[in-house]
Design a protein around this motif. Structure first.
Motif, PDB file in Angstrom:
ATOM      1  N   ALA A   1       0.829  -1.209   0.000  1.00 40.52           N
ATOM      2  CA  ALA A   1       0.000   0.000   0.000  1.00 40.52           C
ATOM      3  C   ALA A   1       0.862   1.258   0.000  1.00 40.52           C
ATOM      4  O   ALA A   1       0.354   2.360  -0.263  1.00 40.52           O
ATOM      5  CB  ALA A   1      -0.921  -0.006   1.217  1.00 40.52           C
ATOM      6  N   TYR A   2       2.162   1.092   0.274  1.00 40.70           N
ATOM      7  CA  TYR A   2       3.064   2.239   0.372  1.00 40.70           C
ATOM      8  C   TYR A   2       3.945   2.389  -0.870  1.00 40.70           C
ATOM      9  O   TYR A   2       4.928   3.135  -0.848  1.00 40.70           O
ATOM     10  CB  TYR A   2       3.951   2.095   1.609  1.00 40.70           C
ATOM     11  CG  TYR A   2       3.167   1.976   2.893  1.00 40.70           C
ATOM     12  CD1 TYR A   2       2.679   3.098   3.560  1.00 40.70           C
ATOM     13  CD2 TYR A   2       2.894   0.722   3.446  1.00 40.70           C
ATOM     14  CE1 TYR A   2       1.953   2.989   4.735  1.00 40.70           C
ATOM     15  CE2 TYR A   2       2.167   0.588   4.620  1.00 40.70           C
ATOM     16  CZ  TYR A   2       1.696   1.729   5.261  1.00 40.70           C
ATOM     17  OH  TYR A   2       0.976   1.609   6.424  1.00 40.70           O
ATOM     18  N   HIS A   3       3.589   1.708  -1.942  1.00 40.80           N
ATOM     19  CA  HIS A   3       4.393   1.745  -3.168  1.00 40.80           C
ATOM     20  C   HIS A   3       4.611   3.185  -3.642  1.00 40.80           C
ATOM     21  O   HIS A   3       3.668   3.967  -3.753  1.00 40.80           O
ATOM     22  CB  HIS A   3       3.687   0.929  -4.254  1.00 40.80           C
ATOM     23  CG  HIS A   3       4.425   0.855  -5.550  1.00 40.80           C
ATOM     24  ND1 HIS A   3       5.756   0.538  -5.635  1.00 40.80           N
ATOM     25  CD2 HIS A   3       4.003   1.078  -6.836  1.00 40.80           C
ATOM     26  CE1 HIS A   3       6.132   0.545  -6.912  1.00 40.80           C
ATOM     27  NE2 HIS A   3       5.093   0.869  -7.654  1.00 40.80           N
ATOM     28  N   LEU A   4       5.897   3.507  -3.874  1.00 39.31           N
ATOM     29  CA  LEU A   4       6.354   4.822  -4.348  1.00 39.31           C
ATOM     30  C   LEU A   4       6.171   5.940  -3.317  1.00 39.31           C
ATOM     31  O   LEU A   4       6.326   7.115  -3.643  1.00 39.31           O
ATOM     32  CB  LEU A   4       5.671   5.201  -5.668  1.00 39.31           C
ATOM     33  CG  LEU A   4       5.895   4.246  -6.839  1.00 39.31           C
ATOM     34  CD1 LEU A   4       5.218   4.769  -8.093  1.00 39.31           C
ATOM     35  CD2 LEU A   4       7.385   4.023  -7.095  1.00 39.31           C
ATOM     36  N   GLN A   5       5.871   5.586  -2.080  1.00 38.63           N
ATOM     37  CA  GLN A   5       5.767   6.574  -1.006  1.00 38.63           C
ATOM     38  C   GLN A   5       7.078   6.653  -0.211  1.00 38.63           C
ATOM     39  O   GLN A   5       7.782   5.646  -0.066  1.00 38.63           O
ATOM     40  CB  GLN A   5       4.625   6.225  -0.050  1.00 38.63           C
ATOM     41  CG  GLN A   5       3.246   6.264  -0.668  1.00 38.63           C
ATOM     42  CD  GLN A   5       2.161   5.945   0.342  1.00 38.63           C
ATOM     43  OE1 GLN A   5       2.337   6.118   1.553  1.00 38.63           O
ATOM     44  NE2 GLN A   5       1.024   5.460  -0.147  1.00 38.63           N
TER      45      GLN A   5
END
Length: 423
Positions: free
Chosen positions: A16-20
């Motif tokens: 859910a934190y992809h590219l964050q």
């Protein structure tokens, strides 16, 4: 040890934190927090531009142990792998003796238990990798072999390939084969083309690979099963595999990251550190490799790490062994040479989920509650590999002294942090 990765950009499409950009807290090997809050930890890794992904997997590496420990042993292989960002490495069976028994499989698996890298042994398809009698692949599978290959000895006999593919279907096993017609490539030293003619070297024609890709695909269509081509290198091979995938065959393939770094026209003539198999091909082939990676015809990037002692390389070109070391440079070589065609996300996928899908390995995730299997990297840092800093026992690399872009910062796996970058 509790570890905090501060302000790291996450590359994991499953998360859910992809590219964050988030702080990641790891306690006793488990990811316990992902978010903006700062946390107390025994060790903090902080670097402007820090990125993190699931741990990288290399599908093609050779260790000298057992029997050839002067080239590489399990400890030096793991050290080189960790410095290169790999938390899992598939070891090819071409040791002395070859890996063809349950004892050999257990030796590698148990030898890696305390190392920061998981080693996945493969076993030979045929006895002594001679291409004749099949090994006891069911027993070897139960002992822990992740796939079956004769490694540096491509399967030449069509009858053996048929039997192997049929046998492996009993347990959904995977066959790895490097496509090469040994009679067509015999005595060849580099890619057959204008450069080989100019240099007076016997060439290795593209057709030596392509005719075997075509044959193997025809056999796969006949037998069924799963086939993986190791180290494809020519445009026609890639196109044949593309069409086979479209036809529904269970076929995958990989390419060495270094294959896009040079062509037969750009290698340093007679420098044995540029002598690899398959050889550096033409510019047309390099462009086909980039397109194959882009459209997922090529499923994985590999190091093709093949250590050799000095005596095997400091010879006349035609007498020297094929192969270079690349575990520590595989990612940087890919970033340096492939970002004109692929995004960073696509390159990372070829080192992470791509290999795991092929091998049927569990896919780690960057989520709270998950076991931490991570690679830390910076895609824009430049660095220059040197012999003095190499973790491998061997020194057969064409990349020493050449500036590369893309730096591995470290790995975290099996509750062990290995840092490759000096802060």
């Amino acid at each position: 040890m509790n570890l905090l990765l501060r302000a790291a950009t996450i590359y994991d499409p499953q998360s859910a934190y992809h590219l964050q950009k988030q702080n990641i807290l790891i306690e006793k090997g488990i990811i316990t927090y992902i978010g903006p809050d700062d946390k107390e930890a025994d060790k903090v890794v902080e670097l402007e531009g820090l990125c993190v992904s699931t741990g990288w997997v290399d599908m093609n590496a050779f260790t000298g142990e057992p029997g050839l420990e002067h080239r590489e042993d399990l400890q030096s292989l793991a050290a080189a792998a960790a410095r290169g960002g790999f938390t899992e490495v598939v070891c090819f069976p071409n040791t002395a003796p070859v890996v063809q028994s349950k004892g050999s499989i257990h030796f590698i698996k148990h030898g890696a238990l305390g190392l920061p890298v998981t080693l996945h042994p493969t076993a030979t398809v045929t006895t002594d990798a001679q291409g004749k009698d099949l090994t006891e692949m069911i027993d070897l599978h139960h002992a822990g072999a992740v796939a079956f290959t004769d490694g540096t000895n491509p399967l030449q006999g069509a009858d053996v390939l048929i039997k192997a593919l049929q046998y492996l279907q009993l347990f959904n096993g995977l066959l790895l084969n490097r496509p090469d017609h040994s009679r067509l490539s015999e005595h060849g030293q580099m890619h057959e083309g204008q450069a080989s003619t100019r240099l007076g070297m016997k060439g290795i024609p593209a057709i030596a690979e392509e005719v075997m890709v075509t044959r193997d695909l025809q056999i796969l269509s006949y037998t069924g099963g799963k086939l993986h081509f190791s180290l494809v290198s020519t445009a026609a091979s890639i196109e044949a595999i593309r069409k086979a995938k479209q036809a529904g065959l269970q076929v995958t393939c990989d390419v060495a990251s270094y294959q896009a770094a040079f062509t037969d026209e750009t290698i340093l003539p007679f420098d044995t550190n540029y002598k690899v198999l398959p050889p550096f091909r033409s510019e047309i082939d390099v462009e086909a490799i980039k397109q194959g990676l882009l459209d997922n015809t090529i499923d994985a990037l590999v190091s093709a790490h093949q250590p050799h002692d000095t005596e095997a390389k400091k010879l006349e070109f035609d007498l020297a062994d094929f192969g270079i070391i690349n575990l520590e440079t595989a990612f940087a070589v890919a970033i340096t040479n492939l970002t004109d065609a692929l995004s960073l996300e696509q390159i990372i996928e070829k080192f992470t989920s791509g290999p795991r899908r092929i091998l049927g390995l569990a896919q780690p995730k960057i989520e709270t509650g998950q076991v931490a299997n991570l690679t830390l990297f910076h895609p824009n840092l430049t660095w220059t590999p040197t012999e003095e800093e190499t973790a491998s026992k061997s020194r057969n690399s064409p990349f020493y002294g050449k500036p590369l872009t893309g730096k591995v910062i470290g790995t975290f796996h099996k509750q062990q942090l290995v840092l490759s970058h000096t802060f």
